[in-house]
Scaffold this active site. Structure first.
Site, PDB file in Angstrom:
ATOM      1  N   SER A 132      24.568  36.182  17.256  1.00  0.00           N
ATOM      2  CA  SER A 132      25.008  36.610  18.590  1.00  0.00           C
ATOM      3  C   SER A 132      23.944  36.336  19.655  1.00  0.00           C
ATOM      4  O   SER A 132      24.148  36.625  20.826  1.00  0.00           O
ATOM      5  CB  SER A 132      25.347  38.104  18.582  1.00  0.00           C
ATOM      6  OG  SER A 132      24.204  38.874  18.209  1.00  0.00           O
ATOM      7  N   ASN A 152      21.507  49.449  15.389  1.00  0.00           N
ATOM      8  CA  ASN A 152      22.716  50.153  15.838  1.00  0.00           C
ATOM      9  C   ASN A 152      22.457  51.016  17.071  1.00  0.00           C
ATOM     10  O   ASN A 152      23.242  50.999  18.021  1.00  0.00           O
ATOM     11  CB  ASN A 152      23.280  51.015  14.703  1.00  0.00           C
ATOM     12  CG  ASN A 152      23.732  50.165  13.529  1.00  0.00           C
ATOM     13  OD1 ASN A 152      23.718  48.929  13.616  1.00  0.00           O
ATOM     14  ND2 ASN A 152      24.117  50.800  12.432  1.00  0.00           N
ATOM     15  N   THR A 177      57.111  45.835  53.616  1.00  0.00           N
ATOM     16  CA  THR A 177      57.379  46.314  52.254  1.00  0.00           C
ATOM     17  C   THR A 177      58.314  45.258  51.671  1.00  0.00           C
ATOM     18  O   THR A 177      59.105  44.658  52.408  1.00  0.00           O
ATOM     19  CB  THR A 177      58.070  47.697  52.243  1.00  0.00           C
ATOM     20  OG1 THR A 177      59.336  47.573  52.888  1.00  0.00           O
ATOM     21  CG2 THR A 177      57.230  48.752  52.976  1.00  0.00           C
ATOM     22  N   HIS A 178      58.217  45.008  50.404  1.00  0.00           N
ATOM     23  CA  HIS A 178      59.042  43.976  49.746  1.00  0.00           C
ATOM     24  C   HIS A 178      58.883  42.600  50.416  1.00  0.00           C
ATOM     25  O   HIS A 178      59.807  41.794  50.405  1.00  0.00           O
ATOM     26  CB  HIS A 178      60.524  44.355  49.746  1.00  0.00           C
ATOM     27  CG  HIS A 178      60.805  45.764  49.343  1.00  0.00           C
ATOM     28  ND1 HIS A 178      61.014  46.154  48.030  1.00  0.00           N
ATOM     29  CD2 HIS A 178      60.873  46.905  50.077  1.00  0.00           C
ATOM     30  CE1 HIS A 178      61.219  47.464  47.990  1.00  0.00           C
ATOM     31  NE2 HIS A 178      61.136  47.945  49.214  1.00  0.00           N
ATOM     32  N   SER A 207      42.324  18.333  49.405  1.00  0.00           N
ATOM     33  CA  SER A 207      43.088  17.737  48.319  1.00  0.00           C
ATOM     34  C   SER A 207      42.593  16.320  48.090  1.00  0.00           C
ATOM     35  O   SER A 207      42.216  15.626  49.039  1.00  0.00           O
ATOM     36  CB  SER A 207      44.569  17.715  48.679  1.00  0.00           C
ATOM     37  OG  SER A 207      45.233  16.698  47.961  1.00  0.00           O
ATOM     38  N   LYS A 221      45.304  18.432  53.727  1.00  0.00           N
ATOM     39  CA  LYS A 221      45.343  19.748  53.082  1.00  0.00           C
ATOM     40  C   LYS A 221      44.079  20.566  53.300  1.00  0.00           C
ATOM     41  O   LYS A 221      42.972  20.062  53.358  1.00  0.00           O
ATOM     42  CB  LYS A 221      45.549  19.593  51.564  1.00  0.00           C
ATOM     43  CG  LYS A 221      46.948  19.229  51.150  1.00  0.00           C
ATOM     44  CD  LYS A 221      47.995  20.284  51.475  1.00  0.00           C
ATOM     45  CE  LYS A 221      47.872  21.517  50.618  1.00  0.00           C
ATOM     46  NZ  LYS A 221      48.312  21.297  49.254  1.00  0.00           N
ATOM     47  N   ASN A 281      43.041  24.158  51.495  1.00  0.00           N
ATOM     48  CA  ASN A 281      43.540  25.137  50.526  1.00  0.00           C
ATOM     49  C   ASN A 281      42.633  26.362  50.421  1.00  0.00           C
ATOM     50  O   ASN A 281      41.418  26.260  50.566  1.00  0.00           O
ATOM     51  CB  ASN A 281      43.652  24.493  49.135  1.00  0.00           C
ATOM     52  CG  ASN A 281      44.644  23.343  49.110  1.00  0.00           C
ATOM     53  OD1 ASN A 281      45.624  23.341  49.869  1.00  0.00           O
ATOM     54  ND2 ASN A 281      44.378  22.355  48.280  1.00  0.00           N
ATOM     55  N   GLU A 289      42.681  31.999  45.620  1.00  0.00           N
ATOM     56  CA  GLU A 289      43.435  31.756  44.387  1.00  0.00           C
ATOM     57  C   GLU A 289      42.596  32.045  43.146  1.00  0.00           C
ATOM     58  O   GLU A 289      43.092  32.582  42.154  1.00  0.00           O
ATOM     59  CB  GLU A 289      43.952  30.312  44.366  1.00  0.00           C
ATOM     60  CG  GLU A 289      45.013  30.089  45.423  1.00  0.00           C
ATOM     61  CD  GLU A 289      45.477  28.650  45.530  1.00  0.00           C
ATOM     62  OE1 GLU A 289      46.559  28.441  46.082  1.00  0.00           O
ATOM     63  OE2 GLU A 289      44.764  27.742  45.062  1.00  0.00           O
ATOM     64  N   TYR A 291      28.915  52.707  13.079  1.00  0.00           N
ATOM     65  CA  TYR A 291      28.821  51.335  13.557  1.00  0.00           C
ATOM     66  C   TYR A 291      29.607  50.402  12.652  1.00  0.00           C
ATOM     67  O   TYR A 291      29.568  50.511  11.418  1.00  0.00           O
ATOM     68  CB  TYR A 291      27.358  50.863  13.619  1.00  0.00           C
ATOM     69  CG  TYR A 291      27.249  49.413  14.061  1.00  0.00           C
ATOM     70  CD1 TYR A 291      27.275  49.083  15.408  1.00  0.00           C
ATOM     71  CD2 TYR A 291      27.179  48.382  13.124  1.00  0.00           C
ATOM     72  CE1 TYR A 291      27.222  47.760  15.814  1.00  0.00           C
ATOM     73  CE2 TYR A 291      27.122  47.055  13.521  1.00  0.00           C
ATOM     74  CZ  TYR A 291      27.149  46.750  14.869  1.00  0.00           C
ATOM     75  OH  TYR A 291      27.106  45.435  15.283  1.00  0.00           O
ATOM     76  N   GLN A 305      30.213  43.988  17.760  1.00  0.00           N
ATOM     77  CA  GLN A 305      29.463  42.888  18.369  1.00  0.00           C
ATOM     78  C   GLN A 305      30.336  42.149  19.398  1.00  0.00           C
ATOM     79  O   GLN A 305      29.820  41.491  20.299  1.00  0.00           O
ATOM     80  CB  GLN A 305      28.980  41.925  17.278  1.00  0.00           C
ATOM     81  CG  GLN A 305      28.154  40.766  17.794  1.00  0.00           C
ATOM     82  CD  GLN A 305      27.408  40.070  16.670  1.00  0.00           C
ATOM     83  OE1 GLN A 305      26.536  40.654  16.036  1.00  0.00           O
ATOM     84  NE2 GLN A 305      27.768  38.825  16.401  1.00  0.00           N
ATOM     85  N   LYS A 364      30.319  42.543  23.692  1.00  0.00           N
ATOM     86  CA  LYS A 364      29.387  42.072  24.713  1.00  0.00           C
ATOM     87  C   LYS A 364      29.940  40.970  25.597  1.00  0.00           C
ATOM     88  O   LYS A 364      29.778  41.006  26.822  1.00  0.00           O
ATOM     89  CB  LYS A 364      28.084  41.614  24.056  1.00  0.00           C
ATOM     90  CG  LYS A 364      27.181  42.790  23.741  1.00  0.00           C
ATOM     91  CD  LYS A 364      26.047  42.386  22.853  1.00  0.00           C
ATOM     92  CE  LYS A 364      25.888  43.343  21.700  1.00  0.00           C
ATOM     93  NZ  LYS A 364      27.091  43.617  20.895  1.00  0.00           N
TER      94      LYS A 364
END
Ligand code: ARG
Length: 478
Positions: free
Chosen positions: A31, A118, A163-164, A285, A291, A293, A298, A325, A330, A333
């Site tokens: 690890s 541990n 709303t909506h 783009s 473009k 963007n 996003e 443990y 492990q 993380k």
């Protein structure tokens, strides 16, 4: 199937084994490639542990001096890159013990007394997350500051509240922007609440049963900036609530950023045209030269997926694990580190995007009354005249239907037509049929009117000053 074996000179557990681990086991088990970032926290724990061993008479003053000097030297070597983990180091704890042995010879082997990986790993991860929660908090404060700054410019700018995704009632755009600040303020509170629960030190729990050596877990806890030591050694090495809870907070942050991102995507679309992004915070783009963007927005929206996923990963991993443990843990993380990393990437980008964007107040104001957003004003006006809301709603609905049929605005209906809809409707109703008056009328606490929005803004700005101070406090002692 053949099993190749490798001997591991630095292993922490070779004694009762006749050969080294199979290559496949070693590769699965390792690890250090991701837990190396715990090194400074592991070293802080080692310093505290060394002092406690000395206090217990298990290291003499000279040995303690050498030990602390070697730990400092190792820390500097880690920081400069002079000391690096190798493929033979199973994890950060193994690597650092090797570093200590290289500096101290057999004396280095004394530090492991009364301690296990541990309790070490649980301590390291708490320290890491407590430290980095503050870093994430600071980035949250910066994003919230950017939103507050924009909101300041638009305390009176009308916008069509939705709303909506349908035009509903006029709001001020400042109120709208502050509606993105409030969740961030709650996220900051969540981080602080989480931090208070995470401030418990597992060190001294050993593998699971505590220690027969005269250690002092409470003193170690204090030295490491924890509020207290864990009251149960078995729970202490098994508890990963603090990881799951941290990941809930980061997932919640992700969801908030996703909503903000989605709105910026809409606001910058041709159809809305409410916001223009600064060139430095927009992308182009490869094929369409025109473009521009909102990739930051996003990506903010997209990152929420992995933040939610991290929480699911850890909860699912923990479910059904027996005390104490288990190596499954492990797996806690990478999602935790990833959550920190992703937020540290996305939050500054969002803050920059928000603080540099241009808001088209003219377009927002023009859109505010569109779609009969003032209809509720008519109903409220009727209520103030004593008409039951149920009836007021009905009357206003008829007025809207007439306007839809004639394709006209609410205030373009003649006195005669008003009277024909209801006896209660007289020309006076036109006094409430402006966006400005609708907004000005919203004076109650938490409303969208310029007055309460200015109050909200000041309160949010004040809170953010306090949060900045909290974020900049260091929890992990050097
Ligand atoms: N790398 C391990 C982890 O992250 C450290 C603890 C290992 N303990 C053990 N008994 N194998 O959980």
């Amino acid at each position: 199937m053949t099993s190749s074996t490798s001997t591991n000179r630095t292993s922490l557990w070779g004694g009762r084994f006749s050969g080294g681990p199979a290559e496949a086991l070693a590769r699965l088990s390792v690890s250090v490639q991701f837990d190396w970032r715990l090194a400074p926290y592991d070293l802080a724990g080692s310093r505290a542990h060394a002092r406690v061993l000395a206090h217990a008479g298990l290291l003499d003053a000279e040995e303690l001096g050498k030990m602390l000097a070697a730990l400092d030297d190792l820390e500097a070597a880690c920081a400069s890159g002079a000391f690096r983990p190798t493929v033979e180091d199973e994890d950060v704890h193994t690597a650092l013990e090797r570093g200590l042995l290289e500096r101290l010879g057999t004396l280095g082997g004394k530090l492991r007394a009364g301690r296990s990986r541990n309790d070490q790993v649980a301590t390291d991860l708490r320290l890491y997350l407590r430290d980095h929660a503050r870093g994430v908090a600071l980035r949250l404060v910066e994003l919230a500051d950017a939103l507050v700054e924009q909101a300041e410019r638009h305390v009176e700018t009308p916008a069509p509240g939705m709303t909506h995704v349908q035009h509903a009632q006029p709001v001020t755009f400042g109120h709208w922007l502050l509606a993105h600040v409030q969740p961030l303020l709650r996220d900051l509170e969540r981080l602080r609440d989480w931090d208070a629960r995470a401030a418990v030190s597992p060190l001294g729990s050993g593998a699971l049963a505590g220690s027969s050596l005269p250690l002092d877990p409470v003193q170690v806890a204090k030295e490491l900036g924890f509020a207290t030591a864990a009251p149960n050694s078995m729970d202490a090495v098994a508890d990963r609530d603090f990881v799951a809870e941290f990941l809930f907070v980061t997932a919640m942050i992700g969801v908030h950023l996703s909503r903000l991102g989605e709105e910026v995507v809409m606001w910058t679309s041709q159809e809305f045209g409410w916001v223009e992004l600064d060139d430095a915070f927009a992308t182009g783009s490869s094929i369409m030269p025109q473009k521009k963007n909102a990739d930051i927005a996003e990506l903010a929206r997209g990152k929420s997926g992995r933040l939610i996923g991290g929480l699911m990963t850890v909860l699912t991993m923990l479910k059904g694990l027996p005390l104490t443990y288990d190596r499954d843990m492990q797996e806690d993380k990478e999602p935790a580190f990833d959550a920190v990393d992703q937020l540290q990437l996305v939050l500054p980008a969002l803050a920059g995007m928000i603080s540099t964007m241009t808001v088209r107040a003219d377009r927002l104001a023009a859109a505010a009354p569109v779609g009969y957003t003032l209809a509720t004003e008519v109903a409220d006006w009727l209520v103030r005249k004593g008409v039951p809301f149920r009836e007021a709603h009905e009357i206003t609905g008829k007025l809207v239907a007439l306007c839809v049929a004639r394709d006209c605005a609410l205030d373009e209906v003649s006195d005669e037509d008003l009277a024909a809809i209801s006896d209660h409707l007289d020309p006076d109703v036109r006094s409430v049929l402006s966006v400005k008056s609708a907004l000005a009328a919203r004076t109650t606490y938490g409303s969208t009117g310029p007055g309460p929005v200015a109050d909200q803004l000041a309160a949010a700005a004040d809170k953010l000053i306090t949060w900045r101070t909290w974020s900049e406090e260091s929890v992990v002692p050097r």
